[in-house]
Enzyme design. Structure first.
Site, PDB file in Angstrom:
ATOM      1  N   GLY A  47     -15.554   2.415 -15.722  1.00 20.26           N
ATOM      2  CA  GLY A  47     -14.257   1.823 -15.416  1.00 20.26           C
ATOM      3  C   GLY A  47     -14.253   0.760 -14.336  1.00 20.26           C
ATOM      4  O   GLY A  47     -13.279   0.657 -13.596  1.00 20.26           O
ATOM      5  N   THR A  48     -15.316  -0.022 -14.269  1.00 21.40           N
ATOM      6  CA  THR A  48     -15.285  -1.153 -13.317  1.00 21.40           C
ATOM      7  C   THR A  48     -15.784  -2.418 -14.001  1.00 21.40           C
ATOM      8  O   THR A  48     -16.732  -2.376 -14.781  1.00 21.40           O
ATOM      9  CB  THR A  48     -16.109  -0.874 -12.040  1.00 21.40           C
ATOM     10  OG1 THR A  48     -16.233  -2.096 -11.297  1.00 21.40           O
ATOM     11  CG2 THR A  48     -17.482  -0.313 -12.315  1.00 21.40           C
ATOM     12  N   SER A  49     -15.123  -3.530 -13.676  1.00 22.28           N
ATOM     13  CA  SER A  49     -15.524  -4.810 -14.268  1.00 22.28           C
ATOM     14  C   SER A  49     -16.815  -5.332 -13.635  1.00 22.28           C
ATOM     15  O   SER A  49     -17.368  -6.322 -14.091  1.00 22.28           O
ATOM     16  CB  SER A  49     -14.408  -5.838 -14.090  1.00 22.28           C
ATOM     17  OG  SER A  49     -14.117  -5.989 -12.713  1.00 22.28           O
ATOM     18  N   TYR A  93       0.823  -1.224   0.000  1.00 22.71           N
ATOM     19  CA  TYR A  93       0.000   0.000   0.000  1.00 22.71           C
ATOM     20  C   TYR A  93       0.851   1.265   0.000  1.00 22.71           C
ATOM     21  O   TYR A  93       0.425   2.294  -0.528  1.00 22.71           O
ATOM     22  CB  TYR A  93      -1.031  -0.027   1.149  1.00 22.71           C
ATOM     23  CG  TYR A  93      -2.134  -1.009   0.822  1.00 22.71           C
ATOM     24  CD1 TYR A  93      -3.098  -0.708  -0.138  1.00 22.71           C
ATOM     25  CD2 TYR A  93      -2.179  -2.266   1.405  1.00 22.71           C
ATOM     26  CE1 TYR A  93      -4.076  -1.619  -0.483  1.00 22.71           C
ATOM     27  CE2 TYR A  93      -3.159  -3.195   1.062  1.00 22.71           C
ATOM     28  CZ  TYR A  93      -4.106  -2.862   0.113  1.00 22.71           C
ATOM     29  OH  TYR A  93      -5.070  -3.770  -0.248  1.00 22.71           O
ATOM     30  N   GLN A 121     -15.045   2.710  -6.042  1.00 22.69           N
ATOM     31  CA  GLN A 121     -14.333   1.567  -5.446  1.00 22.69           C
ATOM     32  C   GLN A 121     -12.849   1.911  -5.336  1.00 22.69           C
ATOM     33  O   GLN A 121     -12.065   1.157  -4.780  1.00 22.69           O
ATOM     34  CB  GLN A 121     -14.495   0.336  -6.328  1.00 22.69           C
ATOM     35  CG  GLN A 121     -15.928  -0.172  -6.401  1.00 22.69           C
ATOM     36  CD  GLN A 121     -16.117  -1.126  -7.561  1.00 22.69           C
ATOM     37  OE1 GLN A 121     -15.875  -2.313  -7.445  1.00 22.69           O
ATOM     38  NE2 GLN A 121     -16.515  -0.599  -8.695  1.00 22.69           N
ATOM     39  N   ASN A 122     -12.477   3.059  -5.895  1.00 24.66           N
ATOM     40  CA  ASN A 122     -11.052   3.410  -5.923  1.00 24.66           C
ATOM     41  C   ASN A 122     -10.592   3.950  -4.578  1.00 24.66           C
ATOM     42  O   ASN A 122     -11.332   4.641  -3.885  1.00 24.66           O
ATOM     43  CB  ASN A 122     -10.784   4.458  -7.011  1.00 24.66           C
ATOM     44  CG  ASN A 122     -11.088   3.916  -8.393  1.00 24.66           C
ATOM     45  OD1 ASN A 122     -11.265   2.709  -8.544  1.00 24.66           O
ATOM     46  ND2 ASN A 122     -11.153   4.772  -9.378  1.00 24.66           N
ATOM     47  N   VAL A 123      -9.342   3.644  -4.272  1.00 27.71           N
ATOM     48  CA  VAL A 123      -8.779   4.121  -3.009  1.00 27.71           C
ATOM     49  C   VAL A 123      -7.914   5.361  -3.227  1.00 27.71           C
ATOM     50  O   VAL A 123      -7.402   5.943  -2.269  1.00 27.71           O
ATOM     51  CB  VAL A 123      -8.006   2.986  -2.286  1.00 27.71           C
ATOM     52  CG1 VAL A 123      -8.975   1.900  -1.816  1.00 27.71           C
ATOM     53  CG2 VAL A 123      -6.910   2.373  -3.163  1.00 27.71           C
ATOM     54  N   ASP A 124      -7.748   5.767  -4.490  1.00 23.95           N
ATOM     55  CA  ASP A 124      -7.026   7.020  -4.760  1.00 23.95           C
ATOM     56  C   ASP A 124      -7.976   8.201  -4.510  1.00 23.95           C
ATOM     57  O   ASP A 124      -9.172   8.013  -4.286  1.00 23.95           O
ATOM     58  CB  ASP A 124      -6.453   7.029  -6.198  1.00 23.95           C
ATOM     59  CG  ASP A 124      -7.548   7.056  -7.267  1.00 23.95           C
ATOM     60  OD1 ASP A 124      -8.465   7.901  -7.191  1.00 23.95           O
ATOM     61  OD2 ASP A 124      -7.497   6.222  -8.207  1.00 23.95           O
ATOM     62  N   HIS A 178     -14.255   1.187  -0.787  1.00 19.76           N
ATOM     63  CA  HIS A 178     -13.175   0.275  -0.409  1.00 19.76           C
ATOM     64  C   HIS A 178     -12.052   0.954   0.373  1.00 19.76           C
ATOM     65  O   HIS A 178     -10.930   0.463   0.393  1.00 19.76           O
ATOM     66  CB  HIS A 178     -12.615  -0.415  -1.670  1.00 19.76           C
ATOM     67  CG  HIS A 178     -13.609  -1.331  -2.318  1.00 19.76           C
ATOM     68  ND1 HIS A 178     -13.472  -1.821  -3.592  1.00 19.76           N
ATOM     69  CD2 HIS A 178     -14.774  -1.838  -1.843  1.00 19.76           C
ATOM     70  CE1 HIS A 178     -14.511  -2.597  -3.871  1.00 19.76           C
ATOM     71  NE2 HIS A 178     -15.309  -2.617  -2.839  1.00 19.76           N
TER      72      HIS A 178
HETATM   73  N1  APR Z   1     -11.235   3.751 -19.269  1.00 19.80           N
HETATM   74  C1  APR Z   1     -12.345   3.137 -18.771  1.00 19.80           C
HETATM   75  N2  APR Z   1     -12.357   1.860 -18.369  1.00 19.80           N
HETATM   76  C2  APR Z   1     -11.210   1.170 -18.453  1.00 19.80           C
HETATM   77  C3  APR Z   1     -10.016   1.742 -18.951  1.00 19.80           C
HETATM   78  C4  APR Z   1     -10.064   3.093 -19.367  1.00 19.80           C
HETATM   79  N3  APR Z   1      -8.991   3.731 -19.843  1.00 19.80           N
HETATM   80  N4  APR Z   1      -9.053   0.795 -18.904  1.00 19.80           N
HETATM   81  C5  APR Z   1      -9.617  -0.313 -18.399  1.00 19.80           C
HETATM   82  N5  APR Z   1     -10.923  -0.092 -18.126  1.00 19.80           N
HETATM   83  C6  APR Z   1     -11.919  -1.011 -17.576  1.00 19.80           C
HETATM   84  C7  APR Z   1     -11.666  -2.486 -17.824  1.00 19.80           C
HETATM   85  O1  APR Z   1     -12.178  -2.865 -19.097  1.00 19.80           O
HETATM   86  C8  APR Z   1     -12.416  -3.143 -16.656  1.00 19.80           C
HETATM   87  O2  APR Z   1     -13.749  -3.430 -16.989  1.00 19.80           O
HETATM   88  O3  APR Z   1     -11.901  -0.863 -16.173  1.00 19.80           O
HETATM   89  C9  APR Z   1     -12.361  -2.057 -15.563  1.00 19.80           C
HETATM   90  C10 APR Z   1     -11.414  -2.376 -14.434  1.00 19.80           C
HETATM   91  O4  APR Z   1     -11.851  -3.504 -13.753  1.00 19.80           O
HETATM   92  P1  APR Z   1     -11.064  -4.083 -12.487  1.00 19.80           P
HETATM   93  O5  APR Z   1      -9.626  -4.155 -12.799  1.00 19.80           O
HETATM   94  O6  APR Z   1     -11.754  -5.326 -12.069  1.00 19.80           O
HETATM   95  O7  APR Z   1     -11.231  -2.904 -11.398  1.00 19.80           O
HETATM   96  P2  APR Z   1     -12.482  -2.625 -10.443  1.00 19.80           P
HETATM   97  O8  APR Z   1     -13.759  -3.016 -11.077  1.00 19.80           O
HETATM   98  O9  APR Z   1     -12.338  -1.226  -9.972  1.00 19.80           O
HETATM   99  O10 APR Z   1     -12.168  -3.602  -9.245  1.00 19.80           O
HETATM  100  C11 APR Z   1     -13.040  -3.635  -8.150  1.00 19.80           C
HETATM  101  O11 APR Z   1     -11.561  -5.115  -7.019  1.00 19.80           O
HETATM  102  O12 APR Z   1      -9.569  -5.956  -6.171  1.00 19.80           O
HETATM  103  C12 APR Z   1     -10.468  -5.034  -6.133  1.00 19.80           C
HETATM  104  O13 APR Z   1     -10.668  -3.678  -4.312  1.00 19.80           O
HETATM  105  C13 APR Z   1     -10.262  -3.659  -5.654  1.00 19.80           C
HETATM  106  O14 APR Z   1     -11.775  -1.796  -5.812  1.00 19.80           O
HETATM  107  C14 APR Z   1     -11.219  -2.886  -6.519  1.00 19.80           C
HETATM  108  C15 APR Z   1     -12.282  -3.922  -6.883  1.00 19.80           C
END
Ligand code: APR
Length: 232
Positions: free
Chosen positions: A170-172, A53, A86-89, A104
């Site tokens: 930007g989240t999966s 971290y 969900q971002n920690v930044d 988070h």
């Molecule tokens: N712009 C928009 N989306 C993007 C970009 C971009 N430039 N680059 C990648 N992505 C998308 C990817 O396609 C994906 O769907 O951002 C998503 C990132 O997904 P993850 O890596 O799973 O991140 P996140 O959903 O924030 O993860 C959730 O998991 O481990 C943890 O605690 C951590 O908060 C986090 C949580």
């Protein structure tokens, strides 16, 4: 005023140079979740966890908000906006967003391992073993680890229930309970997703997927919601 709820994830900070978690080259390819992001990891090897971290904190402090963070902050001029991240930044805050809820946790904060209500701002980039709370117990990163409760959900759920427009960016949507928030959006709300990838989840038909990176996707989103700007 129209309520917009933004649910953001690591992808919104990707254009600021911060790695996502599950993309190719993402953080979880180089680190094991079980070794750095669980309470068990903290008990087994607190040094490894604090180092992980500390590195995240350094990278986040060197990063700058990108256009997507700024466009999201600008929505406040015409809408009532809540960002649930969900971002920690702290890039949403540094771009000017006022109402940011961190599901988070936050890199810039530490908390007591004895009393979780004791939360502190970390000065500089490093939290060290030996840094103690006012009651004398070790401080840990103020991060919600896998297997831990997500107390901010209590605040997030009512925000969703009042949403007129929901933007997921930007989240999966793979990590619960955060991912479940999108499913809680009112049926008559307008729902959008900005993500350059095909999402591995089934989306209801009326959800508009803007398949672009965050900054470009926000430009489309702003055009699409123009009609709602003055409908209050
Ligand atoms: N712009 C928009 N989306 C993007 C970009 C971009 N430039 N680059 C990648 N992505 C998308 C990817 O396609 C994906 O769907 O951002 C998503 C990132 O997904 P993850 O890596 O799973 O991140 P996140 O959903 O924030 O993860 C959730 O998991 O481990 C943890 O605690 C951590 O908060 C986090 C949580």
């Amino acid at each position: 005023m129209i309520n917009i709820v933004v649910i953001s994830g690591a992808g919104v900070s990707a254009e600021s140079g911060l790695k996502t978690f599950r993309d190719s080259g993402g953080l979880w390819e180089n680190y094991s979740v079980y070794e750095v992001a669980t309470p068990e990891a903290w008990f087994a090897n607190p040094k490894l966890v604090t180092d992980f971290y500390n590195e995240r904190r350094k990278q986040a402090s060197e990063a700058l908000p990108n256009k997507a963070h700024k466009y999201i902050a600008e929505l406040q001029r015409a809408f009532n906006v809540n960002v649930i991240t969900q971002n920690v930044d702290d890039l949403h805050e540094r771009a000017g967003s006022k109402n940011v809820l961190h599901l988070h946790g936050e890199l810039r904060k530490s908390r007591s391992t004895l009393d979780e209500s004791l939360i502190y701002t970390i000065e500089g980039n490093n939290l060290n073993l030996g840094d103690k709370c006012e009651k004398g117990s070790q401080l840990r990163p103020h991060i919600v680890w896998f297997g831990e409760a997500v107390p901010a959900m209590e605040e997030a759920i009512p925000l969703l229930s009042r949403a007129d427009i929901v933007l997921v960016i930007g989240t999966s949507l793979k990590v619960y309970p955060a991912a479940g928030l999108f499913e809680m959006a009112p049926e008559n709300s307008k729902r959008f997703i900005i993500d350059p990838s095909d999402l591995e989840i089934n989306l209801p038909k009326d959800v508009i997927h803007i398949k672009k990176v965050a900054s470009k996707g926000m430009e489309d989103f702003i055009q699409l919601i123009k009609p709602y700007e003055h409908s209050y």
